[in-house]
Structure formats: C-alpha cells, structure tokens
Design a protein around this motif. Structure first.
Motif, PDB file in Angstrom:
ATOM      1  N   LEU A   1     -38.089  14.125  10.201  1.00 50.26           N
ATOM      2  CA  LEU A   1     -38.767  15.421  10.245  1.00 50.26           C
ATOM      3  C   LEU A   1     -37.784  16.551  10.553  1.00 50.26           C
ATOM      4  O   LEU A   1     -37.898  17.653  10.002  1.00 50.26           O
ATOM      5  CB  LEU A   1     -39.886  15.398  11.286  1.00 50.26           C
ATOM      6  CG  LEU A   1     -41.077  14.484  10.965  1.00 50.26           C
ATOM      7  CD1 LEU A   1     -42.062  14.483  12.133  1.00 50.26           C
ATOM      8  CD2 LEU A   1     -41.778  14.920   9.683  1.00 50.26           C
ATOM      9  N   ASP A   2     -36.812  16.277  11.426  1.00 54.92           N
ATOM     10  CA  ASP A   2     -35.792  17.288  11.723  1.00 54.92           C
ATOM     11  C   ASP A   2     -34.973  17.619  10.473  1.00 54.92           C
ATOM     12  O   ASP A   2     -34.641  18.793  10.216  1.00 54.92           O
ATOM     13  CB  ASP A   2     -34.862  16.798  12.834  1.00 54.92           C
ATOM     14  CG  ASP A   2     -35.547  16.754  14.200  1.00 54.92           C
ATOM     15  OD1 ASP A   2     -36.611  17.392  14.353  1.00 54.92           O
ATOM     16  OD2 ASP A   2     -35.015  16.068  15.104  1.00 54.92           O
ATOM     17  N   THR A   3     -34.634  16.596   9.701  1.00 51.77           N
ATOM     18  CA  THR A   3     -33.891  16.815   8.459  1.00 51.77           C
ATOM     19  C   THR A   3     -34.726  17.608   7.457  1.00 51.77           C
ATOM     20  O   THR A   3     -34.207  18.491   6.759  1.00 51.77           O
ATOM     21  CB  THR A   3     -33.468  15.467   7.847  1.00 51.77           C
ATOM     22  OG1 THR A   3     -32.588  14.794   8.768  1.00 51.77           O
ATOM     23  CG2 THR A   3     -32.752  15.660   6.518  1.00 51.77           C
ATOM     24  N   ILE A   4     -36.005  17.303   7.392  1.00 51.77           N
ATOM     25  CA  ILE A   4     -36.907  18.044   6.507  1.00 51.77           C
ATOM     26  C   ILE A   4     -36.916  19.519   6.887  1.00 51.77           C
ATOM     27  O   ILE A   4     -36.882  20.409   6.015  1.00 51.77           O
ATOM     28  CB  ILE A   4     -38.321  17.439   6.567  1.00 51.77           C
ATOM     29  CG1 ILE A   4     -38.325  16.061   5.895  1.00 51.77           C
ATOM     30  CG2 ILE A   4     -39.345  18.368   5.913  1.00 51.77           C
ATOM     31  CD1 ILE A   4     -39.593  15.275   6.114  1.00 51.77           C
ATOM     32  N   GLN A   5     -36.946  19.803   8.188  1.00 52.63           N
ATOM     33  CA  GLN A   5     -36.918  21.191   8.647  1.00 52.63           C
ATOM     34  C   GLN A   5     -35.613  21.871   8.228  1.00 52.63           C
ATOM     35  O   GLN A   5     -35.616  23.021   7.770  1.00 52.63           O
ATOM     36  CB  GLN A   5     -37.062  21.236  10.168  1.00 52.63           C
ATOM     37  CG  GLN A   5     -37.068  22.639  10.765  1.00 52.63           C
ATOM     38  CD  GLN A   5     -38.292  23.437  10.372  1.00 52.63           C
ATOM     39  OE1 GLN A   5     -39.420  23.036  10.679  1.00 52.63           O
ATOM     40  NE2 GLN A   5     -38.098  24.572   9.709  1.00 52.63           N
ATOM     41  N   THR A   6     -34.503  21.146   8.364  1.00 54.59           N
ATOM     42  CA  THR A   6     -33.205  21.687   7.963  1.00 54.59           C
ATOM     43  C   THR A   6     -33.177  22.005   6.471  1.00 54.59           C
ATOM     44  O   THR A   6     -32.690  23.058   6.052  1.00 54.59           O
ATOM     45  CB  THR A   6     -32.089  20.690   8.310  1.00 54.59           C
ATOM     46  OG1 THR A   6     -32.073  20.459   9.724  1.00 54.59           O
ATOM     47  CG2 THR A   6     -30.725  21.210   7.864  1.00 54.59           C
ATOM     48  N   LEU A   7     -33.721  21.101   5.662  1.00 52.53           N
ATOM     49  CA  LEU A   7     -33.760  21.317   4.218  1.00 52.53           C
ATOM     50  C   LEU A   7     -34.647  22.504   3.858  1.00 52.53           C
ATOM     51  O   LEU A   7     -34.314  23.299   2.966  1.00 52.53           O
ATOM     52  CB  LEU A   7     -34.265  20.054   3.520  1.00 52.53           C
ATOM     53  CG  LEU A   7     -33.342  18.829   3.595  1.00 52.53           C
ATOM     54  CD1 LEU A   7     -34.062  17.581   3.107  1.00 52.53           C
ATOM     55  CD2 LEU A   7     -32.074  19.060   2.785  1.00 52.53           C
ATOM     56  N   ALA A   8     -35.768  22.637   4.554  1.00 53.73           N
ATOM     57  CA  ALA A   8     -36.654  23.776   4.308  1.00 53.73           C
ATOM     58  C   ALA A   8     -35.973  25.084   4.685  1.00 53.73           C
ATOM     59  O   ALA A   8     -36.039  26.074   3.946  1.00 53.73           O
ATOM     60  CB  ALA A   8     -37.955  23.608   5.092  1.00 53.73           C
ATOM     61  N   ASP A   9     -35.287  25.086   5.826  1.00 56.73           N
ATOM     62  CA  ASP A   9     -34.581  26.293   6.266  1.00 56.73           C
ATOM     63  C   ASP A   9     -33.475  26.689   5.295  1.00 56.73           C
ATOM     64  O   ASP A   9     -33.162  27.879   5.133  1.00 56.73           O
ATOM     65  CB  ASP A   9     -33.980  26.067   7.665  1.00 56.73           C
ATOM     66  CG  ASP A   9     -35.040  25.950   8.753  1.00 56.73           C
ATOM     67  OD1 ASP A   9     -36.194  26.356   8.508  1.00 56.73           O
ATOM     68  OD2 ASP A   9     -34.708  25.435   9.845  1.00 56.73           O
ATOM     69  N   ALA A  10     -32.891  25.675   4.630  1.00 63.97           N
ATOM     70  CA  ALA A  10     -31.801  25.934   3.685  1.00 63.97           C
ATOM     71  C   ALA A  10     -32.316  26.354   2.312  1.00 63.97           C
ATOM     72  O   ALA A  10     -31.523  26.655   1.414  1.00 63.97           O
ATOM     73  CB  ALA A  10     -30.929  24.693   3.549  1.00 63.97           C
ATOM     74  N   GLY A  11     -33.628  26.366   2.138  1.00 63.91           N
ATOM     75  CA  GLY A  11     -34.202  26.778   0.858  1.00 63.91           C
ATOM     76  C   GLY A  11     -34.137  25.706  -0.216  1.00 63.91           C
ATOM     77  O   GLY A  11     -34.195  26.025  -1.411  1.00 63.91           O
ATOM     78  N   GLU A  12     -34.021  24.454   0.199  1.00 64.90           N
ATOM     79  CA  GLU A  12     -33.935  23.368  -0.777  1.00 64.90           C
ATOM     80  C   GLU A  12     -35.250  23.262  -1.548  1.00 64.90           C
ATOM     81  O   GLU A  12     -36.327  23.577  -1.032  1.00 64.90           O
ATOM     82  CB  GLU A  12     -33.658  22.047  -0.036  1.00 64.90           C
ATOM     83  CG  GLU A  12     -33.353  20.871  -0.926  1.00 64.90           C
ATOM     84  CD  GLU A  12     -32.114  21.071  -1.778  1.00 64.90           C
ATOM     85  OE1 GLU A  12     -32.272  21.623  -2.893  1.00 64.90           O
ATOM     86  OE2 GLU A  12     -31.019  20.677  -1.348  1.00 64.90           O
ATOM     87  N   CYS A  13     -35.171  22.817  -2.804  1.00 59.20           N
ATOM     88  CA  CYS A  13     -36.393  22.637  -3.587  1.00 59.20           C
ATOM     89  C   CYS A  13     -37.088  21.347  -3.147  1.00 59.20           C
ATOM     90  O   CYS A  13     -36.444  20.420  -2.648  1.00 59.20           O
ATOM     91  CB  CYS A  13     -36.096  22.612  -5.082  1.00 59.20           C
ATOM     92  SG  CYS A  13     -35.320  21.098  -5.677  1.00 59.20           S
TER      93      CYS A  13
END
Length: 382
Positions: free
Chosen positions: A81-93
């Motif tokens: 979940l932490d990685t998912i948050q990081t990816l969302a913050d980075a604007g990943e698709c």
C-alpha cells in the motif's frame, strides 16, 4: 522447405483448450460449454471463476466455501500500500501501477517456493492474486484522490467489494449486478494477446505471478485493452461539440477518423458481450434518470449499421458499451483497462494451469531475412 508466414499468428493453432470458445460468425461466446449470456445473467463472477478453474459450476456449498476463501485473501500488506501511494504521488498510470504492485505481491506469497507442477498450489496463488488485485486498484485510485484506502469487506461479493473500496460506500443493487456481469463477460476470450502472453510465460513453467504480470503488460497496449477508454473519449468529444451524435460521426468519418468500439479480430457480427452491456446501460440509465450515453451509443450504432458496416463484418464490440457502463458508475476512464485486467486474471490463471498440466515449451520460429556470409573485420580495421 518454404513455410507460409502467418503474421500475427493469424489462423495458427498453438493449443487446445476446454475453457472458452468464440464463434465470430454467429456472435457466440461460451465458457466450458455455457453460453455467456446465461452465465452473465444467472451466475456470479465467483461462480465463473470456479467454473474456469475447476471445470464445473459449483454447488451452493462449494460456492460458499470458494467465495469465503477468495474474500479471506483480499488484504494487502502495508508495504504494498505504501508503494501504491508512492506511485500515485508520482503520477504513474494505473496499469503501470498494477504491474508493479502485482510484482511486489509475489514477495509476500506464502507458497512462493511451491513446485511448479503442484497445480493446486498454483490455483491457490492465483486465488490470492485475484482477490488482491481489486484492493490494489481501489487503493491506487483513492491514493491519487488524496484519500485513505478502504479496507475490504469480506461480507460483500467480489464485484460489490471493489465498488465499496473504490468509493467508500456500498453500491446499489443495479451497480453491483452490472459490475459483476462486466467481470463475468471479460473473464476469458480464447487466446487473445494477453492470454497468449501469459501462456507463453507459463510454458516455461514460470510461476503464476510472472504469467499474470506478462498478461497485464500485453493488455496495457492500445490495440488490446484500451479501446473502451477510446470509445469514452469519443463520446465526451461528441458531448462537448454540442452536435447531434450522428452528425458528429458523419463528419468524423468524412475526415478519415476511425470510430472506436467497432470491429473485432474474430467477431463478424455484434459481440454478444456488447448486447449484454447495452442492456445494463439501459438499466443504469433508468436508475439514474440520465440517458445521455445510451442515447449517443445507440444513435451511433444505428447510423453505422445503416451505413453497412455490420454487413461488412465491422460490428459493435464489447468496448463500445463497456466505457459508458463504467462511466455511469463514476469510474475514471484510465481505470477501465485495469478493471479489464481485474476480470481477465481469472482466465489467464485458468489457461496457464490447463496448459502446464500437459506442457510443451512454446517456441515458434522466425524466417531470417538478414544478410548472409558477412565477412567479419576486426575493430581496428573498420
């Protein structure tokens, strides 16, 4: 000996399967002999998973146990979940985020070292993956909206729980039923590009996580999984133009534009899955009182049918209506293909297990067209 080149493996048989059959001439899709319309209307997605993975529809007792086991696997580790948050913050698709998260999930797999030929273990791993993908996707969407993830509810269905985790509110009956049907009709579809990719990886006896990651990668391409988003973008363009949808389509075709959602590599008539989703779009439209997307899609389909496209084998496919259905439930456009993956993972797993039980490494050949008899020159003499 000269061997005929079949670009894209068109018409080439590479495997036998009992899982699904597509009859493109009459517009028929079956899972293990059952017509997709009967399954979509009479069976839940959990029942369809059981059918694909175990070869028969479950009894009530078998379904209850299967659904409970599936629901029990929905939780995702906090590190993921932490990685998912990081990816969302980075604007990943979303599809890239899903691919990364699924790869990370393998690190928390309790049977990671299971024998590749232990197919019961493969099914259990597949069950965990299938259960967790909705949690990953809902958490990603909420993260990029600045909201905390919603814990899965084991008392809700697979479809209902995803909508709940996505919005924080239990879905109404029409939305849950519609989404469940959407999952069912996308669960399998013969040896499409993503399923074949998963099968090629599985034929090396790689683990099921590798096969599913490969399937996600193949599905992410615009020629496979992205057409429903293309359709929705066109509908929004029609809406913003303030033109009659038929007039808009006429102008678009005159300008040489292709209308997405029409035509299929296999179907020569209307996709049976499109018929099902059209009916559900009517239900959603009646429930909400907003018939805009229904009006647009049916008007466009009627016009293109009158123009003879269907007679020429270019008919509405499943993507022509799925985007409107998802939009009516408030689902963002770039989540449509991840939802496709959330459903199709059931088919990927079924195909990999079926193939591995009588495995042969998939190893086609390519015709060499490069130079011959080149003379090597040492680097200092070039």
């Amino acid at each position: 000996m000269s061997v005929e080149l079949k670009r894209g493996l068109e018409g080439v048989l590479v495997a036998e399967s009992e899982l699904s059959h597509v009859d493109g001439e009459v517009g028929k899709l079956v899972y293990r002999g059952y017509d997709i319309e009967e399954l979509a209307r009479g069976a839940s997605y959990e029942e369809v998973l059981y059918l694909l993975w175990h070869g028969a529809l479950p009894t009530r007792e078998e379904l209850d146990a299967f659904a409970a086991d599936l629901a029990a696997e929905r939780d995702v580790d906090d590190d993921v979940l932490d990685t998912i948050q990081t990816l969302a913050d980075a604007g990943e698709c979303p599809m890239a985020a899903l691919r990364t998260a699924v790869s990370m999930l393998s690190a928390y797999e309790p049977e990671v070292d299971a024998d590749p030929e232990d197919f019961d273990a493969t099914r259990r791993k597949g069950r965990r993956l299938t259960a967790k993908i909705p949690t990953v996707l809902a958490a990603f969407e909420r993260a990029r909206q600045g909201e905390e993830p919603v814990d899965p509810d084991p008392d809700l269905s697979h479809a209902g729980n995803f909508l709940y985790m996505l919005t924080g509110t239990e879905p109404d009956a029409v939305s849950e039923e519609t989404f469940d049907m959407a999952l069912t009709i996308h669960a399998d579809h013969g040896l499409n590009a993503s399923t074949f990719t998963a099968l090629v990886i599985g034929s090396t006896m790689a683990d099921i996580y590798s096969s599913v990651i490969g399937g996600i990668g193949a599905l992410s391409g615009p020629l496979h999984g992205g057409a429903n988003q293309d359709v929705m973008e066109v509908l929004y363009e029609v809406d913003e133009s303030n033109k009659d949808p038929v007039e808009w389509v006429k102008a678009a075709r005159d300008a040489g534009r292709r209308i997405p959602g029409f035509g299929h590599r296999v179907y020569k008539v209307k996709d049976p899955r499109a018929k099902i989703l059209e009916e559900k779009l009517r239900d959603l439209s009646e429930s909400s009182g907003d018939t805009k997307w229904l009006d647009y899609t049916t008007a466009i389909e009627g016009y293109l049918t009158e123009q003879g496209l269907v007679e020429n084998g270019i008919a509405p496919n499943v993507d022509f209506y799925s985007g409107s259905v998802y939009d009516s439930m408030g689902i963002p456009m770039d989540m449509y293909t991840p939802i496709f993956a959330m459903s199709r993972v059931g088919g990927w797993i079924a195909h990999v297990v079926e193939y591995q039980e009588d495995n042969r490494l998939i190893r086609p050949r390519a015709r060499y067209t490069g130079p011959k008899d080149a003379s090597f020159v040492p680097i200092d003499e070039r």
